[in-house]
Design an enzyme around this catalytic site. Structure first.
Site, PDB file in Angstrom:
ATOM      1  N   CYS A 109       0.811  -1.223   0.000  1.00 12.00           N
ATOM      2  CA  CYS A 109       0.000   0.000   0.000  1.00 12.00           C
ATOM      3  C   CYS A 109       0.841   1.268   0.000  1.00 12.00           C
ATOM      4  CB  CYS A 109      -0.954   0.003   1.197  1.00 12.00           C
ATOM      5  SG  CYS A 109      -0.107  -0.218   2.787  1.00 12.00           S
TER       6      CYS A 109
ATOM      7  N   GLU B  88      -5.713   2.912  -7.350  1.00  8.74           N
ATOM      8  CA  GLU B  88      -4.716   1.967  -6.851  1.00  8.74           C
ATOM      9  C   GLU B  88      -4.846   0.647  -7.605  1.00  8.74           C
ATOM     10  OE1 GLU B  88      -2.971   0.500  -2.604  1.00  8.74           O
ATOM     11  OE2 GLU B  88      -5.124   0.269  -2.893  1.00  8.74           O
TER      12      GLU B  88
END
Length: 481
Positions: free
Chosen positions: A284, A385
């Protein structure tokens, strides 16, 4: 060829199968063979674990900090003693390469020891509310903590995150990811041997298993690492059954801004490192957007492409290999679809771009490390993302334009700034909407520095004193003469 592993859950100090009698297979993403299975935990299993945790916590809360610390150190020692076994199993279960997996075990142990030492910082305050009275606060545990772990750093998150919860006086129920649950079964064996029964419970399973943890009314504190969508679902589900404290460490679309005066060679190396290609981009905190000034764009891009081209793909158990397969078929297909979308939207593929060739890559979830040039903020690869090995390279000409580009996403987890001008560096650090920033470095999580995001990247901070205190509630006590 390895024999498939059968894992067990840890409930009430016992290594058990699921009450429902069902199992989940886990596969090696390098070759798609089944390497093990774990129990499919049920709502009944979660309820049994909650009752065990409740009983254990009532005893644990009366154990002093020194004794808690000693047990955490013993667990860290035991984990390090079987670090090779854990790392090899995680390599086969996740697709991550063996070197980073060994470091994950070491990192977990270091963070456990950090919290073992920070226990004495669980302090209250005295408040001069009246002249003759004694007004003070103390910190007390929630009772039972629910922890849901992602697939990319299984042992690192499971082991290190249990330490602050226990040091604060809680019991904990951990659910590993169904995509890479096997190392949690080793952790379960160690906890069963070293810790009081019921203090740590580890329940394997799928999304329904996690939902049972989230929705159990006696679990008042929840912590999750994963996607934004799942984090929002956890918030909704938790609120439907009880008032709970929820912390979330979610996704990122993290910028790395390189100014013309930066050390360009170091910046190019950092861009490759910060993208976490050795994790196939499945992290992440990856700086997946490289923002280069016009004057240095082509030079830095060329250097990045050259460095990416030297990364070696192959058997993740080989210490000489840099990149293994992606964790799952879903991640593999998602990544390839984003490469195609980027190409259709006008991005230029300057490195990678698909599945590698060769007999070694005929099976498994392999995607080449990919660099996309000529990306702009209208493209999906600049805003969403991907959680795959795709680095998007963008161009800027004015510092305010760079700031606007960096902030023009729904995320705010990490960011990196590269410049030799300290005033510019601090200006950018103030203006960029991210919770964890690097200046002239990238990727490192420094000990006891809080890690957490802004905007849709999460709520709360981990990896520092703040995480330890987040597992406590403040109680005010007033004594008036």
């Amino acid at each position: 060829m390895h024999e498939p592993i059968t894992g067990r859950m840890l409930i009430g100090g016992n290594l058990v199968e699921s009450e429902g009698g069902q199992w989940l297979d886990t596969i090696d993403p390098a070759n798609e063979t089944i390497i093990g299975r774990v129990p499919l935990g049920t709502e009944a299993d979660v309820d049994t674990a909650v009752h065990a945790a409740e009983a254990a916590q009532k005893l644990w809360v009366d154990v002093d900090i020194h004794q808690r610390s000693q047990l955490i150190h013993k667990l860290a020692d035991a984990m390090l003693a079987c670090s090779q076994q854990i790392a090899e199993l995680e390599t086969r279960d996740t697709g991550n390469t063996i070197g980073p997996m060994l470091r994950d075990v070491q990192t977990a142990a270091e963070r456990m020891r950090l919290y073992a030492g920070l226990g004495y910082e669980i302090k209250g305050e005295t408040i001069p509310a009246t002249a003759m009275g004694l007004h003070m606060t103390i910190r007390v545990p929630f009772g039972i903590v629910g922890r849901i772990i992602p697939f990319n750093h299984p042992i690192a998150f499971a082991a290190s995150r249990l330490a602050p919860a226990l040091m604060a006086g809680n019991a904990i129920i951990i659910k590993p990811s169904e995509q890479s649950p096997l190392s949690a079964c080793i952790l379960a064996e160690l906890c069963a041997e070293l810790l009081p029964p019921g203090l740590v419970n580890i329940i394997t399973g799928n999304g329904a298993t996690g939902a049972a943890i989230v929705r159990h009314p006696k679990i008042k504190r929840l912590a999750f690492i994963g996607s934004v969508g799942t984090g929002m679902a956890i918030q909704r589900a938790a609120a439907e059954v009880a008032v709970k404290t929820v912390t979330l460490e979610l996704g990122g679309k993290n910028p790395m801004i390189v100014c013309p005066d930066a050390d360009l060679d170091k910046a190019a190396a950092a861009a490759v490192r910060g993208m976490n290609f050795t994790w196939q981009g499945q992290s992440c905190g990856s700086t997946s957007r490289l923002l280069l000034h016009d004057d240095i764009y082509e030079d830095v891009l060329s250097s990045v492409v050259e460095r990416v081209g030297k990364l070696k793909m192959g058997d993740p158990l080989d210490p000489k290999i840099d990149i293994g397969p992606m964790n799952s078929n879903a991640q593999y297909e998602k990544t390839l679809s984003y490469i195609q979308i980027a190409h259709q939207e006008g991005a230029r593929i300057v490195a990678g771009g698909g599945r590698p060739e060769g007999i070694a890559f005929e099976k498994g979830f392999w995607v080449q490390p990919t660099v996309l040039a000529d990306v702009n903020m209208t493209m999906r690869v600049a805003r969403e993302e991907i959680f795959g090995p795709i680095l998007s390279v963008l161009r800027w000409s004015d510092i305010e334009e760079a700031i606007e580009m960096a902030n023009d996403v729904d995320y705010g987890l990490t960011a990196a700034i590269w410049t030799k001008d300290i005033s510019r560096a601090l200006y950018l650090a103030r203006k960029i909407e991210s919770g964890y920033l690097w200046i002239n470095t990238v990727g490192t999580h420094f000990r006891n520095v809080p890690y957490g995001g802004m905007k849709n990247s999460g709520v709360g901070s981990e990896e520092g004193l703040e995480e330890l205190l987040s597992y406590t509630q403040i109680k005010a006590i007033n004594l008036v003469a």
